[in-house]
Write a protein that holds these residues in place. Structure first.
Motif, PDB file in Angstrom:
ATOM      1  N   ILE A   6       0.833  -1.210   0.000  1.00  0.00           N
ATOM      2  CA  ILE A   6       0.000   0.000   0.000  1.00  0.00           C
ATOM      3  C   ILE A   6       0.864   1.256   0.000  1.00  0.00           C
ATOM      4  O   ILE A   6       0.426   2.305  -0.474  1.00  0.00           O
ATOM      5  CB  ILE A   6      -0.986   0.039   1.191  1.00  0.00           C
ATOM      6  N   GLY A   7       2.095   1.155   0.485  1.00  0.00           N
ATOM      7  CA  GLY A   7       2.998   2.297   0.445  1.00  0.00           C
ATOM      8  C   GLY A   7       3.454   2.673  -0.953  1.00  0.00           C
ATOM      9  O   GLY A   7       4.071   3.730  -1.150  1.00  0.00           O
ATOM     10  N   LEU A   8       3.153   1.819  -1.930  1.00  0.00           N
ATOM     11  CA  LEU A   8       3.545   2.061  -3.322  1.00  0.00           C
ATOM     12  C   LEU A   8       2.361   2.424  -4.211  1.00  0.00           C
ATOM     13  O   LEU A   8       2.531   2.623  -5.412  1.00  0.00           O
ATOM     14  CB  LEU A   8       4.228   0.809  -3.890  1.00  0.00           C
ATOM     15  N   ILE A   9       1.170   2.496  -3.620  1.00  0.00           N
ATOM     16  CA  ILE A   9      -0.041   2.739  -4.402  1.00  0.00           C
ATOM     17  C   ILE A   9      -0.435   4.211  -4.279  1.00  0.00           C
ATOM     18  O   ILE A   9      -0.715   4.696  -3.180  1.00  0.00           O
ATOM     19  CB  ILE A   9      -1.191   1.838  -3.909  1.00  0.00           C
ATOM     20  N   ASP A  10      -0.461   4.912  -5.408  1.00  0.00           N
ATOM     21  CA  ASP A  10      -0.742   6.357  -5.413  1.00  0.00           C
ATOM     22  C   ASP A  10      -1.970   6.741  -6.218  1.00  0.00           C
ATOM     23  O   ASP A  10      -2.330   7.913  -6.267  1.00  0.00           O
ATOM     24  CB  ASP A  10       0.468   7.126  -5.967  1.00  0.00           C
ATOM     25  N   ASP A  11      -2.593   5.761  -6.896  1.00  0.00           N
ATOM     26  CA  ASP A  11      -3.730   6.118  -7.743  1.00  0.00           C
ATOM     27  C   ASP A  11      -4.652   4.921  -7.895  1.00  0.00           C
ATOM     28  O   ASP A  11      -4.372   3.831  -7.388  1.00  0.00           O
ATOM     29  CB  ASP A  11      -3.257   6.630  -9.115  1.00  0.00           C
ATOM     30  N   ILE A  12      -5.754   5.141  -8.602  1.00  0.00           N
ATOM     31  CA  ILE A  12      -6.755   4.097  -8.829  1.00  0.00           C
ATOM     32  C   ILE A  12      -6.983   3.994 -10.342  1.00  0.00           C
ATOM     33  O   ILE A  12      -7.953   4.532 -10.886  1.00  0.00           O
ATOM     34  CB  ILE A  12      -8.070   4.416  -8.082  1.00  0.00           C
ATOM     35  N   PRO A  13      -6.081   3.311 -11.042  1.00  0.00           N
ATOM     36  CA  PRO A  13      -6.208   3.216 -12.501  1.00  0.00           C
ATOM     37  C   PRO A  13      -7.141   2.091 -12.915  1.00  0.00           C
ATOM     38  O   PRO A  13      -7.570   1.280 -12.084  1.00  0.00           O
ATOM     39  CB  PRO A  13      -4.767   2.886 -12.921  1.00  0.00           C
ATOM     40  N   GLY A  14      -7.449   2.020 -14.198  1.00  0.00           N
ATOM     41  CA  GLY A  14      -8.084   0.839 -14.742  1.00  0.00           C
ATOM     42  C   GLY A  14      -7.054  -0.268 -14.857  1.00  0.00           C
ATOM     43  O   GLY A  14      -5.841  -0.018 -14.878  1.00  0.00           O
ATOM     44  N   CYS A  15      -7.498  -1.501 -14.938  1.00  0.00           N
ATOM     45  CA  CYS A  15      -6.564  -2.625 -15.010  1.00  0.00           C
ATOM     46  C   CYS A  15      -5.669  -2.550 -16.246  1.00  0.00           C
ATOM     47  O   CYS A  15      -4.469  -2.862 -16.174  1.00  0.00           O
ATOM     48  CB  CYS A  15      -7.332  -3.944 -14.990  1.00  0.00           C
ATOM     49  N   ALA A  16      -6.229  -2.148 -17.381  1.00  0.00           N
ATOM     50  CA  ALA A  16      -5.424  -2.061 -18.603  1.00  0.00           C
ATOM     51  C   ALA A  16      -4.312  -1.036 -18.444  1.00  0.00           C
ATOM     52  O   ALA A  16      -3.151  -1.290 -18.796  1.00  0.00           O
ATOM     53  CB  ALA A  16      -6.313  -1.707 -19.789  1.00  0.00           C
ATOM     54  N   GLU A  17      -4.642   0.125 -17.901  1.00  0.00           N
ATOM     55  CA  GLU A  17      -3.627   1.150 -17.671  1.00  0.00           C
ATOM     56  C   GLU A  17      -2.557   0.644 -16.703  1.00  0.00           C
ATOM     57  O   GLU A  17      -1.353   0.851 -16.912  1.00  0.00           O
ATOM     58  CB  GLU A  17      -4.278   2.413 -17.098  1.00  0.00           C
ATOM     59  N   LEU A  18      -2.969  -0.035 -15.646  1.00  0.00           N
ATOM     60  CA  LEU A  18      -2.024  -0.530 -14.649  1.00  0.00           C
ATOM     61  C   LEU A  18      -1.048  -1.525 -15.263  1.00  0.00           C
ATOM     62  O   LEU A  18       0.170  -1.421 -15.077  1.00  0.00           O
ATOM     63  CB  LEU A  18      -2.786  -1.185 -13.494  1.00  0.00           C
ATOM     64  N   LEU A  19      -1.560  -2.496 -16.012  1.00  0.00           N
ATOM     65  CA  LEU A  19      -0.676  -3.518 -16.565  1.00  0.00           C
ATOM     66  C   LEU A  19       0.271  -2.949 -17.610  1.00  0.00           C
ATOM     67  O   LEU A  19       1.466  -3.273 -17.614  1.00  0.00           O
ATOM     68  CB  LEU A  19      -1.496  -4.672 -17.145  1.00  0.00           C
ATOM     69  N   GLU A  20      -0.245  -2.098 -18.490  1.00  0.00           N
ATOM     70  CA  GLU A  20       0.629  -1.500 -19.501  1.00  0.00           C
ATOM     71  C   GLU A  20       1.723  -0.666 -18.839  1.00  0.00           C
ATOM     72  O   GLU A  20       2.893  -0.705 -19.248  1.00  0.00           O
ATOM     73  CB  GLU A  20      -0.187  -0.630 -20.461  1.00  0.00           C
ATOM     74  N   ARG A  21       1.362   0.077 -17.822  1.00  0.00           N
ATOM     75  CA  ARG A  21       2.338   0.905 -17.112  1.00  0.00           C
ATOM     76  C   ARG A  21       3.381   0.053 -16.403  1.00  0.00           C
ATOM     77  O   ARG A  21       4.581   0.338 -16.449  1.00  0.00           O
ATOM     78  CB  ARG A  21       1.604   1.786 -16.103  1.00  0.00           C
ATOM     79  N   MET A  22       2.939  -1.012 -15.748  1.00  0.00           N
ATOM     80  CA  MET A  22       3.873  -1.883 -15.047  1.00  0.00           C
ATOM     81  C   MET A  22       4.884  -2.511 -15.995  1.00  0.00           C
ATOM     82  O   MET A  22       6.085  -2.547 -15.707  1.00  0.00           O
ATOM     83  CB  MET A  22       3.110  -2.987 -14.317  1.00  0.00           C
ATOM     84  N   VAL A  23       4.405  -3.009 -17.114  1.00  0.00           N
ATOM     85  CA  VAL A  23       5.295  -3.662 -18.069  1.00  0.00           C
ATOM     86  C   VAL A  23       6.288  -2.653 -18.643  1.00  0.00           C
ATOM     87  O   VAL A  23       7.485  -2.937 -18.764  1.00  0.00           O
ATOM     88  CB  VAL A  23       4.482  -4.348 -19.181  1.00  0.00           C
ATOM     89  N   ALA A  24       5.815  -1.444 -18.988  1.00  0.00           N
ATOM     90  CA  ALA A  24       6.712  -0.408 -19.515  1.00  0.00           C
ATOM     91  C   ALA A  24       7.757  -0.022 -18.469  1.00  0.00           C
ATOM     92  O   ALA A  24       8.949   0.119 -18.789  1.00  0.00           O
ATOM     93  CB  ALA A  24       5.906   0.818 -19.935  1.00  0.00           C
ATOM     94  N   GLU A  25       7.332   0.142 -17.214  1.00  0.00           N
ATOM     95  CA  GLU A  25       8.276   0.492 -16.141  1.00  0.00           C
ATOM     96  C   GLU A  25       9.285  -0.625 -15.915  1.00  0.00           C
ATOM     97  O   GLU A  25      10.483  -0.362 -15.706  1.00  0.00           O
ATOM     98  CB  GLU A  25       7.518   0.761 -14.841  1.00  0.00           C
ATOM     99  N   ALA A  26       8.823  -1.857 -15.942  1.00  0.00           N
ATOM    100  CA  ALA A  26       9.736  -2.978 -15.716  1.00  0.00           C
ATOM    101  C   ALA A  26      10.805  -3.027 -16.800  1.00  0.00           C
ATOM    102  O   ALA A  26      12.001  -3.191 -16.513  1.00  0.00           O
ATOM    103  CB  ALA A  26       8.950  -4.288 -15.685  1.00  0.00           C
TER     104      ALA A  26
END
Length: 324
Positions: free
Chosen positions: A291-311
């Motif tokens: 929870i210390g890393l959660i700053d927003d409430i995105p849609g699942c598609a936005e979250l996964l695309e962002r995670m993969v790009a960041e990784a």
């Protein structure tokens, strides 16, 4: 992003939504699967095997991508009809079963005989080795940071993940403490071939819980969880709120506390009501340290695309930095 997990499950990204009581419903599972991960419907959220069959049908109407069902086996004087739940999963043609809890050997064998891919979720390497011997296809290993039950050995993911990877021949999925692309990159660097997230998916638009609960997760930091049931050797990590503070206080009381005294505070129906009403302090709410890393409430598609790009960005940057 190809790993043995993406190939095994037929998904684009090695990201799995954990099976969460009251939260793992069709709308969230379908959203995760439609976004390239693997969504999971939680069997015991449904009151009967027949209701689970209907929920699986509802999920299938929302996605044509693979999804799974979680079946957690809990110690109980009056256990639910686990085999009937499993039969509902098999009869519905669900491709993936996630098991957790007590030794699921007989259920693994039945699921495998029906052609399902089986992932077992556990909190210790010795349990993972047992699951491998019992024929599971992959293991999801939960570090101490995780929401829910981390076991009693308190081994964090930075140690537990590579410890599992070096002992197992089947793919390892990292679980606990992961909420962003850095966590995905770290898990892959430690030898895992996918990640399992629960708390992070609670703070998405598609999660079927009240917006006030989602906002409470966003507002919290990594210090805002509590470990309850430590004195009962059934540790659970939950969000810090009035109820969890009261439970911890009772457990620290001289002479201890019996579960019967805690039962009215921690009842599942009370936690479910809090998730649905948004009354954050009215029930136990499961949450991990991520929870210390959660700053927003995105849609699942936005979250996964962002995670993969960041990784990818972090892995490439790290490689470039060390090569220079």
């Amino acid at each position: 992003m190809k790993t043995r997990i993406t190939q095994m499950l037929g998904i684009r990204y090695p990201i799995i939504q954990g099976g969460m009581m009251w939260v793992g419903r069709a709308e969230l599972a379908a959203a995760v699967s439609n976004s390239g991960g693997l969504g999971i419907v939680t069997a015991l959220t449904q009151p009967t095997p027949e209701a689970l069959s209907a929920e699986i049908a509802r999920c299938r109407a929302l996605t044509d991508k693979p999804f799974g069902v979680n079946l957690t086996l809990l110690p109980s004087i009056n256990p639910p009809p686990y085999e009937q739940y499993l039969d509902a999963i098999i009869d519905a043609g669900v491709p993936v079963l996630e098991t957790a809890g007590n030794n699921p050997r007989e259920y693994i064998a039945k699921a495998k005989a029906a052609g399902l891919t089986v992932i077992h979720k556990c909190v210790a390497v010795r349990h993972a080795l047992s699951a491998e011997r019992n024929g599971v296809d992959a293991v999801s290993i939960d570090g101490f940071e995780c929401a829910g039950h981390p076991g009693e050995e308190d081994i964090p993911g930075l140690v537990l993940i590579p410890a599992a990877v070096r002992r197992l021949s089947i793919p390892v999925i990292a679980s606990g403490g992961i909420a962003d692309g850095r966590g995905l990159a770290a898990a892959l660097a430690l030898g895992a071939e996918g990640v399992n997230m629960g708390t992070r998916f609670c703070a998405t638009r598609e999660a079927p819980i009240h917006e006030a609960i989602k906002q409470a997760l966003v507002n919290a930091d990594e210090r805002d969880t509590r470990l309850i049931f430590r004195s009962l050797r059934n540790t659970a990590r939950v969000l810090r709120n009035a109820i969890s503070e009261e439970v911890v206080g009772l457990e620290r009381r001289e002479g201890g506390v019996a579960f019967e005294e805690l039962r009215p505070l921690v009842a599942g129906v009370r936690g479910r009501a809090a998730l649905e009403s948004g009354a954050v302090d009215d029930g136990i709410i499961t949450a991990g340290q991520c929870i210390g890393l959660i700053d927003d409430i995105p849609g699942c598609a936005e979250l996964l695309e962002r995670m993969v790009a960041e990784a990818r960005e972090h892995l490439q940057a790290s490689l470039a930095r060390f090569q220079n």
